[in-house]
Design a protein around this motif. Sequence first.
Motif, PDB file in Angstrom:
ATOM      1  N   ARG A  38       0.836  -1.211   0.000  1.00 53.67           N
ATOM      2  CA  ARG A  38       0.000   0.000   0.000  1.00 53.67           C
ATOM      3  C   ARG A  38       0.872   1.263   0.000  1.00 53.67           C
ATOM      4  O   ARG A  38       0.544   2.245  -0.667  1.00 53.67           O
ATOM      5  N   SER A  39       1.990   1.235   0.732  1.00 52.48           N
ATOM      6  CA  SER A  39       2.851   2.416   0.786  1.00 52.48           C
ATOM      7  C   SER A  39       3.501   2.656  -0.574  1.00 52.48           C
ATOM      8  O   SER A  39       3.647   3.800  -1.005  1.00 52.48           O
ATOM      9  N   LEU A  40       3.893   1.573  -1.249  1.00 51.67           N
ATOM     10  CA  LEU A  40       4.476   1.724  -2.592  1.00 51.67           C
ATOM     11  C   LEU A  40       3.477   2.377  -3.535  1.00 51.67           C
ATOM     12  O   LEU A  40       3.814   3.300  -4.286  1.00 51.67           O
ATOM     13  N   MET A  41       2.237   1.920  -3.462  1.00 52.81           N
ATOM     14  CA  MET A  41       1.202   2.485  -4.347  1.00 52.81           C
ATOM     15  C   MET A  41       1.034   3.978  -4.097  1.00 52.81           C
ATOM     16  O   MET A  41       0.883   4.764  -5.024  1.00 52.81           O
ATOM     17  N   GLU A  42       1.091   4.332  -2.829  1.00 53.31           N
ATOM     18  CA  GLU A  42       0.907   5.737  -2.457  1.00 53.31           C
ATOM     19  C   GLU A  42       2.099   6.583  -2.918  1.00 53.31           C
ATOM     20  O   GLU A  42       1.946   7.606  -3.567  1.00 53.31           O
ATOM     21  N   ARG A  43       3.302   6.081  -2.593  1.00 55.73           N
ATOM     22  CA  ARG A  43       4.524   6.845  -2.869  1.00 55.73           C
ATOM     23  C   ARG A  43       4.699   7.106  -4.361  1.00 55.73           C
ATOM     24  O   ARG A  43       5.102   8.168  -4.783  1.00 55.73           O
ATOM     25  N   TYR A  44       4.391   6.086  -5.168  1.00 58.62           N
ATOM     26  CA  TYR A  44       4.609   6.221  -6.620  1.00 58.62           C
ATOM     27  C   TYR A  44       3.305   6.531  -7.373  1.00 58.62           C
ATOM     28  O   TYR A  44       3.263   6.449  -8.586  1.00 58.62           O
ATOM     29  N   GLU A  45       2.284   6.872  -6.625  1.00 57.25           N
ATOM     30  CA  GLU A  45       0.990   7.279  -7.208  1.00 57.25           C
ATOM     31  C   GLU A  45       0.501   6.292  -8.257  1.00 57.25           C
ATOM     32  O   GLU A  45       0.149   6.652  -9.387  1.00 57.25           O
ATOM     33  N   ILE A  46       0.529   5.035  -7.888  1.00 54.87           N
ATOM     34  CA  ILE A  46       0.078   3.974  -8.791  1.00 54.87           C
ATOM     35  C   ILE A  46      -1.448   4.047  -8.897  1.00 54.87           C
ATOM     36  O   ILE A  46      -2.143   4.120  -7.875  1.00 54.87           O
ATOM     37  N   PRO A  47      -1.978   4.057 -10.128  1.00 57.11           N
ATOM     38  CA  PRO A  47      -3.439   4.165 -10.254  1.00 57.11           C
ATOM     39  C   PRO A  47      -4.142   2.919  -9.708  1.00 57.11           C
ATOM     40  O   PRO A  47      -3.554   1.831  -9.674  1.00 57.11           O
ATOM     41  N   GLY A  48      -5.393   3.103  -9.285  1.00 52.95           N
ATOM     42  CA  GLY A  48      -6.187   1.968  -8.792  1.00 52.95           C
ATOM     43  C   GLY A  48      -5.989   1.724  -7.308  1.00 52.95           C
ATOM     44  O   GLY A  48      -6.285   0.648  -6.814  1.00 52.95           O
ATOM     45  N   ARG A  49      -5.453   2.753  -6.592  1.00 54.31           N
ATOM     46  CA  ARG A  49      -5.214   2.502  -5.161  1.00 54.31           C
ATOM     47  C   ARG A  49      -6.427   2.928  -4.340  1.00 54.31           C
ATOM     48  O   ARG A  49      -7.257   3.695  -4.792  1.00 54.31           O
ATOM     49  N   LYS A  50      -6.489   2.392  -3.132  1.00 53.01           N
ATOM     50  CA  LYS A  50      -7.609   2.746  -2.260  1.00 53.01           C
ATOM     51  C   LYS A  50      -7.092   3.316  -0.945  1.00 53.01           C
ATOM     52  O   LYS A  50      -5.904   3.148  -0.590  1.00 53.01           O
ATOM     53  N   LEU A  51      -8.002   3.970  -0.242  1.00 50.00           N
ATOM     54  CA  LEU A  51      -7.648   4.601   1.026  1.00 50.00           C
ATOM     55  C   LEU A  51      -7.306   3.529   2.066  1.00 50.00           C
ATOM     56  O   LEU A  51      -8.028   2.540   2.194  1.00 50.00           O
ATOM     57  N   PHE A  52      -6.202   3.741   2.798  1.00 52.10           N
ATOM     58  CA  PHE A  52      -5.819   2.766   3.820  1.00 52.10           C
ATOM     59  C   PHE A  52      -5.141   3.461   4.994  1.00 52.10           C
ATOM     60  O   PHE A  52      -4.655   4.590   4.861  1.00 52.10           O
ATOM     61  N   ARG A  53      -5.084   2.792   6.114  1.00 52.34           N
ATOM     62  CA  ARG A  53      -4.289   3.232   7.271  1.00 52.34           C
ATOM     63  C   ARG A  53      -3.731   1.985   7.950  1.00 52.34           C
ATOM     64  O   ARG A  53      -4.380   0.940   7.959  1.00 52.34           O
ATOM     65  N   VAL A  54      -2.520   2.150   8.521  1.00 50.50           N
ATOM     66  CA  VAL A  54      -1.940   1.054   9.311  1.00 50.50           C
ATOM     67  C   VAL A  54      -1.927   1.518  10.762  1.00 50.50           C
ATOM     68  O   VAL A  54      -1.517   2.647  11.045  1.00 50.50           O
ATOM     69  N   PHE A  55      -2.396   0.678  11.667  1.00 52.04           N
ATOM     70  CA  PHE A  55      -2.444   1.066  13.086  1.00 52.04           C
ATOM     71  C   PHE A  55      -1.700   0.058  13.953  1.00 52.04           C
ATOM     72  O   PHE A  55      -1.784  -1.158  13.714  1.00 52.04           O
ATOM     73  N   SER A  56      -0.997   0.604  14.965  1.00 56.33           N
ATOM     74  CA  SER A  56      -0.458  -0.283  15.991  1.00 56.33           C
ATOM     75  C   SER A  56      -1.048   0.108  17.354  1.00 56.33           C
ATOM     76  O   SER A  56      -0.819  -0.577  18.347  1.00 56.33           O
ATOM     77  N   ASP A  57      -1.793   1.196  17.350  1.00 54.68           N
ATOM     78  CA  ASP A  57      -2.386   1.675  18.598  1.00 54.68           C
ATOM     79  C   ASP A  57      -3.910   1.454  18.547  1.00 54.68           C
ATOM     80  O   ASP A  57      -4.590   1.949  17.636  1.00 54.68           O
ATOM     81  N   VAL A  58      -4.413   0.723  19.525  1.00 59.50           N
ATOM     82  CA  VAL A  58      -5.824   0.335  19.507  1.00 59.50           C
ATOM     83  C   VAL A  58      -6.749   1.553  19.553  1.00 59.50           C
ATOM     84  O   VAL A  58      -7.709   1.644  18.787  1.00 59.50           O
ATOM     85  N   SER A  59      -6.444   2.527  20.426  1.00 57.32           N
ATOM     86  CA  SER A  59      -7.413   3.636  20.533  1.00 57.32           C
ATOM     87  C   SER A  59      -7.396   4.515  19.278  1.00 57.32           C
ATOM     88  O   SER A  59      -8.435   4.998  18.841  1.00 57.32           O
ATOM     89  N   GLU A  60      -6.205   4.691  18.664  1.00 56.90           N
ATOM     90  CA  GLU A  60      -6.163   5.451  17.398  1.00 56.90           C
ATOM     91  C   GLU A  60      -6.987   4.754  16.326  1.00 56.90           C
ATOM     92  O   GLU A  60      -7.723   5.381  15.572  1.00 56.90           O
ATOM     93  N   MET A  61      -6.827   3.419  16.265  1.00 57.80           N
ATOM     94  CA  MET A  61      -7.572   2.643  15.267  1.00 57.80           C
ATOM     95  C   MET A  61      -9.069   2.808  15.491  1.00 57.80           C
ATOM     96  O   MET A  61      -9.829   3.094  14.562  1.00 57.80           O
ATOM     97  N   ARG A  62      -9.488   2.676  16.756  1.00 52.73           N
ATOM     98  CA  ARG A  62     -10.925   2.754  17.060  1.00 52.73           C
ATOM     99  C   ARG A  62     -11.478   4.129  16.692  1.00 52.73           C
ATOM    100  O   ARG A  62     -12.557   4.243  16.116  1.00 52.73           O
ATOM    101  N   SER A  63     -10.705   5.163  17.021  1.00 58.06           N
ATOM    102  CA  SER A  63     -11.266   6.491  16.745  1.00 58.06           C
ATOM    103  C   SER A  63     -11.263   6.782  15.239  1.00 58.06           C
ATOM    104  O   SER A  63     -12.189   7.394  14.719  1.00 58.06           O
ATOM    105  N   TRP A  64     -10.248   6.285  14.489  1.00 58.62           N
ATOM    106  CA  TRP A  64     -10.226   6.518  13.032  1.00 58.62           C
ATOM    107  C   TRP A  64     -11.420   5.824  12.359  1.00 58.62           C
ATOM    108  O   TRP A  64     -12.120   6.436  11.550  1.00 58.62           O
TER     109      TRP A  64
END
Length: 438
Positions: free
Chosen positions: A108-134
Amino acid sequence: MRVLLVGGGGREHAIGNALVRGGAELYVVSKHRNPGLARLAKGYGLASETDVEKVLNYAEKFGVELAFIGPEAPLEKGIVDVLEENGIPAVGPTKEAAKLETDKTFARSLMERYEIPGRKLFRVFSDVSEMRSWIGDFGRPVVVKPIGLTGGKGVKVVGYQLRDNEEAKAYAEELIKKDGKVLIEERTDGVEFTFQVFTDGKRAIPMPLAQDYPHAYEDDEGPITGGMGSYSCSSHLLPFVTREDYEKALETLKATIKAMRKNGTPYKGILYGQFMLSKDGPVLIEYNARFGDPEAMNVLPLLRTGLLGVAEGIVDSSLGKAEFEKKATVVKYLAPKGYPLNPIKGVKVQVNEEAIAEAGAKLYYASIDENFTLLGSRAIAVVGIAETLEEAEGIAQSAIGHVKGELFYRRDVGTRESVEKRIKLMKELGKDFEPNSC
Ligand code: GLY
Protein backbone atom coordinates in the motif's frame (compact mmCIF):
# COMPACT_ATOMS: atom_id res chain seq x y z
CA MET A 1 17.41 -27.51 -19.88
CA ARG A 2 17.11 -28.94 -16.35
CA VAL A 3 14.53 -26.98 -14.37
CA LEU A 4 13.58 -27.27 -10.70
CA LEU A 5 9.94 -26.60 -9.87
CA VAL A 6 9.24 -25.80 -6.22
CA GLY A 7 5.75 -26.73 -5.01
CA GLY A 8 3.31 -29.60 -5.45
CA GLY A 9 -0.24 -28.23 -5.82
CA GLY A 10 -2.59 -27.97 -8.78
CA ARG A 11 -0.94 -24.71 -9.84
CA GLU A 12 2.45 -26.41 -9.86
CA HIS A 13 1.12 -29.40 -11.81
CA ALA A 14 -0.01 -26.92 -14.49
CA ILE A 15 3.36 -25.11 -14.39
CA GLY A 16 5.24 -28.44 -14.62
CA ASN A 17 3.14 -29.50 -17.58
CA ALA A 18 3.76 -26.24 -19.41
CA LEU A 19 7.50 -26.38 -18.69
CA VAL A 20 7.79 -29.93 -20.05
CA ARG A 21 5.68 -28.98 -23.08
CA GLY A 22 8.14 -26.12 -23.61
CA GLY A 23 11.11 -28.53 -23.63
CA ALA A 24 12.27 -28.53 -19.98
CA GLU A 25 13.71 -31.55 -18.19
CA LEU A 26 11.71 -31.30 -14.97
CA TYR A 27 12.77 -31.81 -11.35
CA VAL A 28 10.42 -31.13 -8.45
CA VAL A 29 10.71 -30.41 -4.73
CA SER A 30 7.55 -30.35 -2.67
CA LYS A 31 6.30 -31.56 0.68
CA HIS A 32 4.25 -34.37 -0.85
CA ARG A 33 4.65 -36.37 -4.02
CA ASN A 34 2.08 -34.99 -6.43
CA PRO A 35 1.11 -37.97 -8.62
CA GLY A 36 0.86 -35.84 -11.77
CA LEU A 37 4.22 -34.15 -11.25
CA ALA A 38 5.86 -37.45 -10.28
CA ARG A 39 5.08 -38.73 -13.79
CA LEU A 40 6.51 -35.65 -15.47
CA ALA A 41 9.63 -35.31 -13.35
CA LYS A 42 13.06 -36.88 -13.87
CA GLY A 43 13.78 -36.40 -10.17
CA TYR A 44 11.61 -35.64 -7.14
CA GLY A 45 12.74 -34.35 -3.75
CA LEU A 46 10.51 -34.40 -0.70
CA ALA A 47 10.96 -31.37 1.55
CA SER A 48 8.99 -28.49 2.92
CA GLU A 49 9.04 -25.78 0.24
CA THR A 50 10.06 -23.26 2.90
CA ASP A 51 13.12 -25.25 3.92
CA VAL A 52 15.37 -23.18 1.69
CA GLU A 53 18.56 -25.10 2.50
CA LYS A 54 16.99 -28.43 1.58
CA VAL A 55 15.59 -27.01 -1.65
CA LEU A 56 19.05 -25.67 -2.52
CA ASN A 57 20.59 -29.10 -1.79
CA TYR A 58 18.13 -30.75 -4.17
CA ALA A 59 18.74 -28.08 -6.81
CA GLU A 60 22.48 -28.80 -6.61
CA LYS A 61 21.98 -32.57 -6.53
CA PHE A 62 19.78 -32.43 -9.65
CA GLY A 63 22.19 -30.02 -11.35
CA VAL A 64 19.41 -27.68 -12.44
CA GLU A 65 20.11 -24.55 -14.48
CA LEU A 66 16.89 -22.73 -13.63
CA ALA A 67 14.26 -22.79 -10.88
CA PHE A 68 10.56 -21.91 -10.96
CA ILE A 69 8.90 -21.10 -7.66
CA GLY A 70 5.19 -21.96 -7.39
CA PRO A 71 3.86 -20.81 -3.98
CA GLU A 72 4.39 -17.63 -1.98
CA ALA A 73 5.68 -19.13 1.29
CA PRO A 74 9.20 -19.97 -0.03
CA LEU A 75 9.38 -16.51 -1.67
CA GLU A 76 8.82 -14.98 1.76
CA LYS A 77 11.74 -17.07 3.06
CA GLY A 78 14.05 -15.65 0.37
CA ILE A 79 14.37 -18.79 -1.74
CA VAL A 80 15.11 -16.80 -4.91
CA ASP A 81 17.93 -14.89 -3.19
CA VAL A 82 19.51 -18.13 -1.92
CA LEU A 83 19.25 -19.95 -5.26
CA GLU A 84 20.65 -16.97 -7.15
CA GLU A 85 23.53 -16.52 -4.69
CA ASN A 86 24.37 -20.11 -5.57
CA GLY A 87 24.29 -19.52 -9.31
CA ILE A 88 20.76 -20.79 -10.04
CA PRO A 89 18.54 -18.16 -11.67
CA ALA A 90 14.95 -18.39 -10.50
CA VAL A 91 11.54 -17.31 -11.75
CA GLY A 92 10.05 -15.41 -8.85
CA PRO A 93 10.77 -12.23 -6.92
CA THR A 94 13.47 -11.82 -4.28
CA LYS A 95 12.46 -11.71 -0.63
CA GLU A 96 12.34 -7.90 -0.70
CA ALA A 97 10.32 -7.77 -3.91
CA ALA A 98 7.93 -10.50 -2.72
CA LYS A 99 6.86 -8.05 0.00
CA LEU A 100 4.29 -6.88 -2.55
CA GLU A 101 2.40 -9.97 -1.37
CA THR A 102 3.94 -10.79 1.99
CA ASP A 103 3.74 -7.33 3.56
CA LYS A 104 0.56 -5.40 2.87
CA THR A 105 1.95 -2.20 4.37
CA PHE A 106 4.81 -2.32 1.87
CA ALA A 107 2.37 -2.80 -1.01
CA ARG A 108 0.00 0.00 0.00
CA SER A 109 2.85 2.42 0.79
CA LEU A 110 4.48 1.72 -2.59
CA MET A 111 1.20 2.49 -4.35
CA GLU A 112 0.91 5.74 -2.46
CA ARG A 113 4.52 6.84 -2.87
CA TYR A 114 4.61 6.22 -6.62
CA GLU A 115 0.99 7.28 -7.21
CA ILE A 116 0.08 3.97 -8.79
CA PRO A 117 -3.44 4.16 -10.25
CA GLY A 118 -6.19 1.97 -8.79
CA ARG A 119 -5.21 2.50 -5.16
CA LYS A 120 -7.61 2.75 -2.26
CA LEU A 121 -7.65 4.60 1.03
CA PHE A 122 -5.82 2.77 3.82
CA ARG A 123 -4.29 3.23 7.27
CA VAL A 124 -1.94 1.05 9.31
CA PHE A 125 -2.44 1.07 13.09
CA SER A 126 -0.46 -0.28 15.99
CA ASP A 127 -2.39 1.67 18.60
CA VAL A 128 -5.82 0.33 19.51
CA SER A 129 -7.41 3.64 20.53
CA GLU A 130 -6.16 5.45 17.40
CA MET A 131 -7.57 2.64 15.27
CA ARG A 132 -10.93 2.75 17.06
CA SER A 133 -11.27 6.49 16.75
CA TRP A 134 -10.23 6.52 13.03
CA ILE A 135 -12.80 3.84 12.10
CA GLY A 136 -15.40 5.76 14.15
CA ASP A 137 -14.68 9.02 12.28
CA PHE A 138 -14.43 7.31 8.88
CA GLY A 139 -18.03 6.15 9.09
CA ARG A 140 -18.10 4.13 5.86
CA PRO A 141 -17.66 0.32 5.82
CA VAL A 142 -14.08 -0.93 6.14
CA VAL A 143 -11.96 -3.99 5.40
CA VAL A 144 -9.67 -5.35 8.13
CA LYS A 145 -6.51 -7.13 6.96
CA PRO A 146 -3.64 -8.81 8.76
CA ILE A 147 -0.30 -7.42 7.53
CA GLY A 148 1.35 -10.69 6.50
CA LEU A 149 0.50 -13.92 4.66
CA THR A 150 -2.69 -15.58 5.85
CA GLY A 151 -3.49 -18.01 3.04
CA GLY A 152 -6.46 -15.80 2.16
CA LYS A 153 -8.18 -16.49 5.46
CA GLY A 154 -7.53 -13.42 7.62
CA VAL A 155 -9.18 -10.66 5.60
CA LYS A 156 -12.61 -9.62 6.92
CA VAL A 157 -15.01 -7.23 5.28
CA VAL A 158 -17.86 -5.25 6.87
CA GLY A 159 -21.13 -6.49 5.37
CA TYR A 160 -19.69 -9.99 4.83
CA GLN A 161 -17.61 -11.61 7.57
CA LEU A 162 -18.12 -8.60 9.90
CA ARG A 163 -21.57 -7.19 10.68
CA ASP A 164 -20.58 -3.55 11.08
CA ASN A 165 -17.70 -1.19 11.88
CA GLU A 166 -18.07 -2.05 15.60
CA GLU A 167 -17.21 -5.68 14.82
CA ALA A 168 -14.41 -4.41 12.58
CA LYS A 169 -12.91 -2.51 15.54
CA ALA A 170 -13.04 -5.63 17.72
CA TYR A 171 -11.37 -7.80 15.05
CA ALA A 172 -8.74 -5.13 14.32
CA GLU A 173 -7.97 -4.94 18.06
CA GLU A 174 -7.47 -8.71 18.12
CA LEU A 175 -4.99 -8.43 15.23
CA ILE A 176 -3.05 -5.58 16.84
CA LYS A 177 -2.73 -7.68 20.01
CA LYS A 178 -1.57 -10.69 17.96
CA ASP A 179 0.62 -9.09 15.25
CA GLY A 180 1.39 -5.62 16.64
CA LYS A 181 -0.21 -3.97 13.56
CA VAL A 182 -3.30 -4.03 11.41
CA LEU A 183 -4.26 -2.67 7.98
CA ILE A 184 -7.62 -0.92 7.62
CA GLU A 185 -8.91 -0.08 4.15
CA GLU A 186 -12.05 1.47 2.76
CA ARG A 187 -14.44 -1.16 1.37
CA THR A 188 -14.85 -1.09 -2.42
CA ASP A 189 -18.02 -2.61 -3.84
CA GLY A 190 -17.96 -4.52 -7.10
CA VAL A 191 -16.83 -7.79 -8.63
CA GLU A 192 -13.34 -9.22 -8.24
CA PHE A 193 -11.15 -10.43 -11.07
CA THR A 194 -7.62 -11.74 -11.52
CA PHE A 195 -5.02 -10.20 -13.83
CA GLN A 196 -1.70 -12.05 -14.09
CA VAL A 197 1.33 -10.84 -16.05
CA PHE A 198 4.80 -12.23 -16.74
CA THR A 199 7.49 -9.68 -16.01
CA ASP A 200 11.26 -9.49 -16.34
CA GLY A 201 11.39 -6.34 -14.22
CA LYS A 202 10.70 -4.03 -17.15
CA ARG A 203 8.13 -5.48 -19.49
CA ALA A 204 4.72 -6.87 -18.54
CA ILE A 205 3.25 -9.58 -20.76
CA PRO A 206 -0.46 -9.95 -19.96
CA MET A 207 -2.27 -13.25 -19.56
CA PRO A 208 -6.03 -13.76 -20.07
CA LEU A 209 -8.16 -12.42 -17.21
CA ALA A 210 -9.74 -14.99 -14.92
CA GLN A 211 -12.38 -15.02 -12.23
CA ASP A 212 -11.90 -17.05 -9.09
CA TYR A 213 -14.65 -18.49 -6.82
CA PRO A 214 -13.17 -18.14 -3.33
CA HIS A 215 -16.21 -19.22 -1.29
CA ALA A 216 -16.54 -22.89 -0.37
CA TYR A 217 -20.19 -23.34 -1.35
CA GLU A 218 -22.59 -22.67 -4.21
CA ASP A 219 -23.86 -19.16 -4.79
CA ASP A 220 -20.80 -17.64 -3.07
CA GLU A 221 -21.70 -18.87 0.41
CA GLY A 222 -19.53 -20.30 3.16
CA PRO A 223 -15.96 -19.82 4.28
CA ILE A 224 -13.22 -18.39 2.08
CA THR A 225 -10.95 -21.01 0.52
CA GLY A 226 -7.90 -20.86 -1.73
CA GLY A 227 -10.41 -20.90 -4.63
CA MET A 228 -12.91 -23.60 -5.62
CA GLY A 229 -12.65 -22.91 -9.34
CA SER A 230 -12.28 -20.20 -11.94
CA TYR A 231 -13.11 -19.35 -15.53
CA SER A 232 -11.73 -17.28 -18.38
CA CYS A 233 -13.15 -16.15 -21.73
CA SER A 234 -11.98 -16.51 -25.32
CA SER A 235 -11.77 -12.69 -25.56
CA HIS A 236 -9.25 -12.77 -22.66
CA LEU A 237 -11.55 -10.22 -20.98
CA LEU A 238 -14.47 -11.06 -18.67
CA PRO A 239 -18.15 -10.41 -19.40
CA PHE A 240 -18.24 -7.41 -17.06
CA VAL A 241 -14.68 -6.11 -17.65
CA THR A 242 -14.55 -3.72 -20.62
CA ARG A 243 -11.47 -3.11 -22.76
CA GLU A 244 -11.07 0.23 -20.96
CA ASP A 245 -11.15 -1.46 -17.53
CA TYR A 246 -8.60 -4.00 -18.79
CA GLU A 247 -6.24 -1.24 -19.96
CA LYS A 248 -6.57 0.56 -16.62
CA ALA A 249 -5.79 -2.60 -14.66
CA LEU A 250 -2.81 -3.34 -16.91
CA GLU A 251 -1.60 0.21 -16.30
CA THR A 252 -1.73 -0.46 -12.53
CA LEU A 253 0.47 -3.54 -12.96
CA LYS A 254 2.90 -1.78 -15.31
CA ALA A 255 3.16 1.19 -12.94
CA THR A 256 3.83 -1.24 -10.09
CA ILE A 257 6.70 -2.89 -11.97
CA LYS A 258 8.17 0.54 -12.75
CA ALA A 259 7.76 1.65 -9.12
CA MET A 260 9.48 -1.51 -7.89
CA ARG A 261 12.46 -0.69 -10.11
CA LYS A 262 12.63 2.89 -8.85
CA ASN A 263 12.25 1.66 -5.30
CA GLY A 264 15.40 -0.46 -5.62
CA THR A 265 13.39 -3.69 -5.32
CA PRO A 266 13.10 -4.81 -8.97
CA TYR A 267 10.38 -7.39 -9.47
CA LYS A 268 10.57 -10.37 -11.80
CA GLY A 269 8.40 -13.45 -12.15
CA ILE A 270 4.63 -13.54 -12.21
CA LEU A 271 2.74 -10.57 -10.85
CA TYR A 272 -0.87 -11.27 -9.94
CA GLY A 273 -3.21 -8.35 -9.41
CA GLN A 274 -6.40 -9.06 -7.60
CA PHE A 275 -8.74 -6.28 -8.67
CA MET A 276 -12.18 -5.18 -7.58
CA LEU A 277 -14.07 -3.77 -10.50
CA SER A 278 -15.94 -0.85 -8.99
CA LYS A 279 -18.44 1.17 -10.98
CA ASP A 280 -15.65 3.71 -11.55
CA GLY A 281 -13.05 1.20 -12.73
CA PRO A 282 -10.60 -1.37 -11.34
CA VAL A 283 -9.20 -0.98 -7.83
CA LEU A 284 -6.22 -3.04 -6.68
CA ILE A 285 -7.25 -5.22 -3.73
CA GLU A 286 -4.07 -7.24 -3.36
CA TYR A 287 -0.91 -8.27 -5.15
CA ASN A 288 0.27 -11.84 -5.28
CA ALA A 289 3.86 -12.64 -6.13
CA ARG A 290 3.12 -15.86 -8.05
CA PHE A 291 0.53 -17.55 -10.24
CA GLY A 292 -2.97 -17.91 -8.82
CA ASP A 293 -4.21 -21.31 -7.80
CA PRO A 294 -6.57 -22.19 -9.57
CA GLU A 295 -6.05 -19.35 -12.10
CA ALA A 296 -2.74 -20.84 -13.36
CA MET A 297 -4.84 -23.72 -14.68
CA ASN A 298 -6.94 -21.30 -16.77
CA VAL A 299 -4.06 -19.63 -18.51
CA LEU A 300 -1.19 -22.11 -18.79
CA PRO A 301 -2.99 -24.71 -20.94
CA LEU A 302 -3.71 -21.86 -23.41
CA LEU A 303 -0.09 -20.72 -23.61
CA ARG A 304 1.15 -21.21 -27.17
CA THR A 305 4.64 -19.90 -26.44
CA GLY A 306 6.82 -22.38 -24.53
CA LEU A 307 6.87 -21.61 -20.80
CA LEU A 308 10.56 -22.54 -20.67
CA GLY A 309 11.39 -19.75 -23.15
CA VAL A 310 9.23 -17.32 -21.18
CA ALA A 311 11.00 -18.35 -17.96
CA GLU A 312 14.42 -17.78 -19.56
CA GLY A 313 13.24 -14.36 -20.77
CA ILE A 314 12.15 -13.50 -17.21
CA VAL A 315 15.50 -14.34 -15.64
CA ASP A 316 17.61 -12.85 -18.50
CA SER A 317 15.55 -9.62 -18.69
CA SER A 318 14.78 -10.39 -22.32
CA LEU A 319 11.09 -11.25 -22.11
CA GLY A 320 9.49 -11.29 -25.54
CA LYS A 321 5.92 -12.11 -26.49
CA ALA A 322 3.71 -14.79 -24.99
CA GLU A 323 0.67 -15.85 -26.94
CA PHE A 324 -2.46 -17.49 -25.61
CA GLU A 325 -5.13 -19.39 -27.50
CA LYS A 326 -8.43 -17.56 -27.83
CA LYS A 327 -10.50 -20.10 -25.90
CA ALA A 328 -12.71 -20.16 -22.82
CA THR A 329 -11.69 -22.24 -19.81
CA VAL A 330 -13.41 -23.53 -16.67
CA VAL A 331 -11.51 -25.01 -13.73
CA LYS A 332 -13.40 -26.93 -11.04
CA TYR A 333 -11.60 -28.06 -7.94
CA LEU A 334 -12.64 -31.12 -5.95
CA ALA A 335 -11.87 -30.67 -2.26
CA PRO A 336 -12.24 -33.08 0.68
CA LYS A 337 -15.60 -32.86 2.43
CA GLY A 338 -15.31 -30.42 5.33
CA TYR A 339 -12.65 -28.28 3.58
CA PRO A 340 -11.46 -25.67 4.48
CA LEU A 341 -12.43 -25.81 8.20
CA ASN A 342 -12.45 -29.51 9.01
CA PRO A 343 -11.40 -31.53 5.98
CA ILE A 344 -11.50 -35.30 5.78
CA LYS A 345 -7.97 -36.66 5.40
CA GLY A 346 -6.34 -40.02 4.89
CA VAL A 347 -9.07 -41.60 2.74
CA LYS A 348 -8.60 -42.75 -0.83
CA VAL A 349 -10.41 -41.49 -3.91
CA GLN A 350 -10.84 -43.09 -7.33
CA VAL A 351 -9.87 -41.17 -10.44
CA ASN A 352 -10.76 -42.54 -13.87
CA GLU A 353 -8.08 -40.72 -15.83
CA GLU A 354 -9.02 -42.30 -19.16
CA ALA A 355 -12.65 -41.25 -18.90
CA ILE A 356 -11.60 -37.70 -17.96
CA ALA A 357 -9.36 -37.56 -21.03
CA GLU A 358 -12.20 -38.97 -23.16
CA ALA A 359 -14.47 -36.21 -21.84
CA GLY A 360 -11.89 -33.81 -23.31
CA ALA A 361 -10.86 -32.36 -19.94
CA LYS A 362 -7.46 -31.74 -18.43
CA LEU A 363 -6.68 -33.11 -14.99
CA TYR A 364 -4.37 -31.60 -12.39
CA TYR A 365 -3.49 -33.18 -9.07
CA ALA A 366 -3.00 -31.10 -5.92
CA SER A 367 -3.23 -32.11 -2.24
CA ILE A 368 -3.28 -35.86 -2.81
CA ASP A 369 -0.50 -38.42 -2.65
CA GLU A 370 0.60 -41.14 -5.04
CA ASN A 371 -1.81 -43.62 -3.45
CA PHE A 372 -4.65 -41.18 -4.18
CA THR A 373 -5.09 -40.46 -0.48
CA LEU A 374 -6.53 -37.07 0.46
CA LEU A 375 -4.10 -34.82 2.34
CA GLY A 376 -6.63 -32.20 3.52
CA SER A 377 -6.60 -29.37 0.99
CA ARG A 378 -7.98 -28.97 -2.54
CA ALA A 379 -7.25 -32.35 -4.12
CA ILE A 380 -7.96 -32.55 -7.85
CA ALA A 381 -8.84 -30.02 -10.53
CA VAL A 382 -10.50 -30.66 -13.88
CA VAL A 383 -10.35 -28.11 -16.67
CA GLY A 384 -12.63 -27.70 -19.66
CA ILE A 385 -11.32 -25.73 -22.63
CA ALA A 386 -13.54 -24.80 -25.59
CA GLU A 387 -14.69 -22.04 -27.92
CA THR A 388 -17.40 -20.90 -25.50
CA LEU A 389 -17.75 -20.77 -21.72
CA GLU A 390 -20.82 -22.96 -21.88
CA GLU A 391 -18.96 -25.73 -23.67
CA ALA A 392 -15.93 -25.41 -21.39
CA GLU A 393 -18.18 -25.63 -18.33
CA GLY A 394 -19.91 -28.71 -19.78
CA ILE A 395 -16.57 -30.46 -20.33
CA ALA A 396 -15.36 -29.73 -16.79
CA GLN A 397 -18.68 -30.87 -15.38
CA SER A 398 -18.68 -34.17 -17.26
CA ALA A 399 -15.12 -34.87 -16.08
CA ILE A 400 -16.11 -34.31 -12.43
CA GLY A 401 -18.30 -37.42 -12.60
CA HIS A 402 -15.21 -39.58 -13.14
CA VAL A 403 -13.75 -38.80 -9.72
CA LYS A 404 -15.30 -40.68 -6.80
CA GLY A 405 -14.73 -40.22 -3.10
CA GLU A 406 -15.33 -38.07 -0.06
CA LEU A 407 -15.14 -34.87 -2.09
CA PHE A 408 -17.25 -31.85 -2.95
CA TYR A 409 -17.08 -29.14 -5.60
CA ARG A 410 -19.02 -26.08 -6.75
CA ARG A 411 -21.47 -26.88 -9.52
CA ASP A 412 -21.91 -23.16 -10.30
CA VAL A 413 -18.31 -22.33 -11.30
CA GLY A 414 -18.43 -20.87 -14.82
CA THR A 415 -22.18 -21.37 -15.30
CA ARG A 416 -24.26 -18.84 -17.20
CA GLU A 417 -26.31 -18.06 -14.05
CA SER A 418 -23.27 -17.26 -11.93
CA VAL A 419 -21.81 -15.02 -14.66
CA GLU A 420 -25.18 -13.25 -15.06
CA LYS A 421 -25.25 -12.66 -11.31
CA ARG A 422 -21.96 -10.73 -11.57
CA ILE A 423 -23.15 -8.72 -14.57
CA LYS A 424 -26.33 -7.84 -12.67
CA LEU A 425 -24.36 -6.73 -9.62
CA MET A 426 -22.24 -4.37 -11.74
CA LYS A 427 -25.38 -2.92 -13.33
CA GLU A 428 -26.97 -2.44 -9.90
CA LEU A 429 -23.87 -0.56 -8.79
CA GLY A 430 -24.47 1.84 -11.69
CA LYS A 431 -21.86 0.69 -14.21
CA ASP A 432 -22.98 1.48 -17.72
CA PHE A 433 -21.67 -1.28 -20.05
CA GLU A 434 -22.50 -3.85 -22.68
CA PRO A 435 -21.39 -7.31 -21.41
CA ASN A 436 -18.71 -9.06 -23.48
CA SER A 437 -19.59 -12.47 -24.78
CA CYS A 438 -17.69 -15.35 -23.24
N1 GLY B 1 -6.95 -17.99 -6.13
C1 GLY B 1 -6.39 -17.00 -5.34
C2 GLY B 1 -4.94 -17.07 -5.16
O1 GLY B 1 -4.24 -17.82 -5.82
O2 GLY B 1 -4.41 -16.34 -4.33
